[in-house]
Motif scaffolding. Sequence first.
Motif, PDB file in Angstrom:
ATOM      1  N   GLY A  35     -37.728 -21.073   9.669  1.00 52.40           N
ATOM      2  CA  GLY A  35     -38.460 -20.976  10.923  1.00 52.40           C
ATOM      3  C   GLY A  35     -38.100 -19.722  11.694  1.00 52.40           C
ATOM      4  O   GLY A  35     -36.987 -19.225  11.600  1.00 52.40           O
ATOM      5  N   ARG A  36     -39.081 -19.232  12.435  1.00 45.94           N
ATOM      6  CA  ARG A  36     -38.827 -18.139  13.387  1.00 45.94           C
ATOM      7  C   ARG A  36     -39.261 -18.656  14.750  1.00 45.94           C
ATOM      8  O   ARG A  36     -40.443 -18.822  15.022  1.00 45.94           O
ATOM      9  CB  ARG A  36     -39.599 -16.877  13.045  1.00 45.94           C
ATOM     10  CG  ARG A  36     -39.335 -15.755  14.082  1.00 45.94           C
ATOM     11  CD  ARG A  36     -40.147 -14.520  13.821  1.00 45.94           C
ATOM     12  NE  ARG A  36     -41.572 -14.804  14.021  1.00 45.94           N
ATOM     13  CZ  ARG A  36     -42.537 -13.903  13.852  1.00 45.94           C
ATOM     14  NH1 ARG A  36     -42.245 -12.688  13.465  1.00 45.94           N
ATOM     15  NH2 ARG A  36     -43.793 -14.237  14.055  1.00 45.94           N
ATOM     16  N   GLY A  37     -38.268 -18.928  15.589  1.00 46.38           N
ATOM     17  CA  GLY A  37     -38.554 -19.412  16.926  1.00 46.38           C
ATOM     18  C   GLY A  37     -38.654 -18.268  17.906  1.00 46.38           C
ATOM     19  O   GLY A  37     -37.811 -17.377  17.918  1.00 46.38           O
ATOM     20  N   THR A  38     -39.710 -18.282  18.712  1.00 46.41           N
ATOM     21  CA  THR A  38     -39.868 -17.333  19.805  1.00 46.41           C
ATOM     22  C   THR A  38     -39.783 -18.145  21.091  1.00 46.41           C
ATOM     23  O   THR A  38     -40.670 -18.951  21.381  1.00 46.41           O
ATOM     24  CB  THR A  38     -41.214 -16.594  19.714  1.00 46.41           C
ATOM     25  OG1 THR A  38     -41.286 -15.925  18.451  1.00 46.41           O
ATOM     26  CG2 THR A  38     -41.359 -15.573  20.847  1.00 46.41           C
ATOM     27  N   PHE A  39     -38.679 -17.963  21.806  1.00 46.21           N
ATOM     28  CA  PHE A  39     -38.375 -18.728  23.004  1.00 46.21           C
ATOM     29  C   PHE A  39     -38.522 -17.792  24.206  1.00 46.21           C
ATOM     30  O   PHE A  39     -37.750 -16.851  24.354  1.00 46.21           O
ATOM     31  CB  PHE A  39     -36.955 -19.296  22.926  1.00 46.21           C
ATOM     32  CG  PHE A  39     -36.696 -20.046  21.641  1.00 46.21           C
ATOM     33  CD1 PHE A  39     -37.024 -21.380  21.531  1.00 46.21           C
ATOM     34  CD2 PHE A  39     -36.142 -19.405  20.532  1.00 46.21           C
ATOM     35  CE1 PHE A  39     -36.796 -22.079  20.349  1.00 46.21           C
ATOM     36  CE2 PHE A  39     -35.907 -20.085  19.347  1.00 46.21           C
ATOM     37  CZ  PHE A  39     -36.238 -21.428  19.250  1.00 46.21           C
ATOM     38  N   GLU A  40     -39.516 -18.034  25.019  1.00 48.99           N
ATOM     39  CA  GLU A  40     -39.830 -17.139  26.134  1.00 48.99           C
ATOM     40  C   GLU A  40     -38.878 -17.366  27.314  1.00 48.99           C
ATOM     41  O   GLU A  40     -38.267 -18.438  27.425  1.00 48.99           O
ATOM     42  CB  GLU A  40     -41.273 -17.356  26.559  1.00 48.99           C
ATOM     43  CG  GLU A  40     -42.267 -17.014  25.466  1.00 48.99           C
ATOM     44  CD  GLU A  40     -43.692 -17.417  25.800  1.00 48.99           C
ATOM     45  OE1 GLU A  40     -43.959 -17.861  26.938  1.00 48.99           O
ATOM     46  OE2 GLU A  40     -44.549 -17.306  24.904  1.00 48.99           O
ATOM     47  N   PRO A  41     -38.768 -16.375  28.196  1.00 47.25           N
ATOM     48  CA  PRO A  41     -37.929 -16.551  29.387  1.00 47.25           C
ATOM     49  C   PRO A  41     -38.294 -17.832  30.132  1.00 47.25           C
ATOM     50  O   PRO A  41     -39.477 -18.154  30.285  1.00 47.25           O
ATOM     51  CB  PRO A  41     -38.239 -15.301  30.219  1.00 47.25           C
ATOM     52  CG  PRO A  41     -38.638 -14.273  29.214  1.00 47.25           C
ATOM     53  CD  PRO A  41     -39.398 -15.044  28.159  1.00 47.25           C
ATOM     54  N   GLY A  42     -37.278 -18.572  30.534  1.00 45.43           N
ATOM     55  CA  GLY A  42     -37.488 -19.839  31.220  1.00 45.43           C
ATOM     56  C   GLY A  42     -37.531 -21.039  30.292  1.00 45.43           C
ATOM     57  O   GLY A  42     -37.548 -22.181  30.745  1.00 45.43           O
ATOM     58  N   TRP A  43     -37.546 -20.802  28.960  1.00 55.34           N
ATOM     59  CA  TRP A  43     -37.579 -21.902  27.996  1.00 55.34           C
ATOM     60  C   TRP A  43     -36.275 -22.685  28.049  1.00 55.34           C
ATOM     61  O   TRP A  43     -35.194 -22.127  28.176  1.00 55.34           O
ATOM     62  CB  TRP A  43     -37.783 -21.361  26.587  1.00 55.34           C
ATOM     63  CG  TRP A  43     -37.741 -22.407  25.511  1.00 55.34           C
ATOM     64  CD1 TRP A  43     -38.799 -23.092  25.011  1.00 55.34           C
ATOM     65  CD2 TRP A  43     -36.595 -22.868  24.796  1.00 55.34           C
ATOM     66  NE1 TRP A  43     -38.379 -23.962  24.023  1.00 55.34           N
ATOM     67  CE2 TRP A  43     -37.027 -23.849  23.883  1.00 55.34           C
ATOM     68  CE3 TRP A  43     -35.231 -22.557  24.837  1.00 55.34           C
ATOM     69  CZ2 TRP A  43     -36.161 -24.512  23.019  1.00 55.34           C
ATOM     70  CZ3 TRP A  43     -34.366 -23.223  23.992  1.00 55.34           C
ATOM     71  CH2 TRP A  43     -34.826 -24.183  23.090  1.00 55.34           C
ATOM     72  N   ARG A  44     -36.392 -23.994  27.929  1.00 58.60           N
ATOM     73  CA  ARG A  44     -35.234 -24.878  27.766  1.00 58.60           C
ATOM     74  C   ARG A  44     -35.665 -26.016  26.847  1.00 58.60           C
ATOM     75  O   ARG A  44     -36.749 -26.574  27.023  1.00 58.60           O
ATOM     76  CB  ARG A  44     -34.735 -25.411  29.108  1.00 58.60           C
ATOM     77  CG  ARG A  44     -33.462 -26.223  28.937  1.00 58.60           C
ATOM     78  CD  ARG A  44     -32.747 -26.449  30.232  1.00 58.60           C
ATOM     79  NE  ARG A  44     -31.559 -27.251  29.962  1.00 58.60           N
ATOM     80  CZ  ARG A  44     -30.380 -27.019  30.505  1.00 58.60           C
ATOM     81  NH1 ARG A  44     -30.210 -26.033  31.349  1.00 58.60           N
ATOM     82  NH2 ARG A  44     -29.358 -27.796  30.218  1.00 58.60           N
ATOM     83  N   CYS A 105     -36.120 -14.747  23.417  1.00 59.54           N
ATOM     84  CA  CYS A 105     -35.090 -14.900  22.397  1.00 59.54           C
ATOM     85  C   CYS A 105     -35.802 -15.269  21.099  1.00 59.54           C
ATOM     86  O   CYS A 105     -36.556 -16.249  21.059  1.00 59.54           O
ATOM     87  CB  CYS A 105     -34.097 -15.985  22.815  1.00 59.54           C
ATOM     88  SG  CYS A 105     -32.722 -16.177  21.667  1.00 59.54           S
ATOM     89  N   VAL A 106     -35.572 -14.484  20.061  1.00 61.03           N
ATOM     90  CA  VAL A 106     -36.183 -14.737  18.754  1.00 61.03           C
ATOM     91  C   VAL A 106     -35.063 -15.052  17.772  1.00 61.03           C
ATOM     92  O   VAL A 106     -34.114 -14.271  17.638  1.00 61.03           O
ATOM     93  CB  VAL A 106     -37.014 -13.524  18.277  1.00 61.03           C
ATOM     94  CG1 VAL A 106     -37.564 -13.767  16.873  1.00 61.03           C
ATOM     95  CG2 VAL A 106     -38.139 -13.233  19.265  1.00 61.03           C
ATOM     96  N   VAL A 107     -35.180 -16.215  17.115  1.00 59.84           N
ATOM     97  CA  VAL A 107     -34.157 -16.665  16.175  1.00 59.84           C
ATOM     98  C   VAL A 107     -34.828 -17.053  14.864  1.00 59.84           C
ATOM     99  O   VAL A 107     -35.815 -17.792  14.859  1.00 59.84           O
ATOM    100  CB  VAL A 107     -33.381 -17.884  16.739  1.00 59.84           C
ATOM    101  CG1 VAL A 107     -32.368 -18.399  15.724  1.00 59.84           C
ATOM    102  CG2 VAL A 107     -32.699 -17.531  18.056  1.00 59.84           C
TER     103      VAL A 107
END
Length: 120
Positions: A35-44, A105-107
């Motif tokens: 997986g490639r997660g793209t977590f935008e600012p403010g994500w929780r 944040c991209v993981v």
Amino acid sequence: MAQIEVKNFQQPDETREFEGKGKADMVTLAGKTVGRGTFEPGWRWSKNVKPIAGTEQCEVSHLGYCVSGRMRIFMSDGTQKEVAAGDAVAIPPGHDAEVLGDEACVVVDFGEISEYAKRT
């Protein structure tokens, strides 16, 4: 004889949208999901994935590489760690997480990610 498989996250096998602020692109290679997660600012996690997972905390085991941005991980025992671009990370089940700062944040996750943020 086994075959070489190549896939590109620009054309994932599946995209799983979070409840706002990001998505997870999934590819399957050799029977395993990456997986490639793209977590935008403010994500929780507790706000943006918990409604999908239906669990109190994230119960997925992650083994990943942070490509960009920063994230804080909160374990159920109270410990916390920050992950930033260039870090490799192993996160056991039983956690929450949030993006730090104003950069996505991209993981890339090689862990037990096949059911992560999967709607039933």
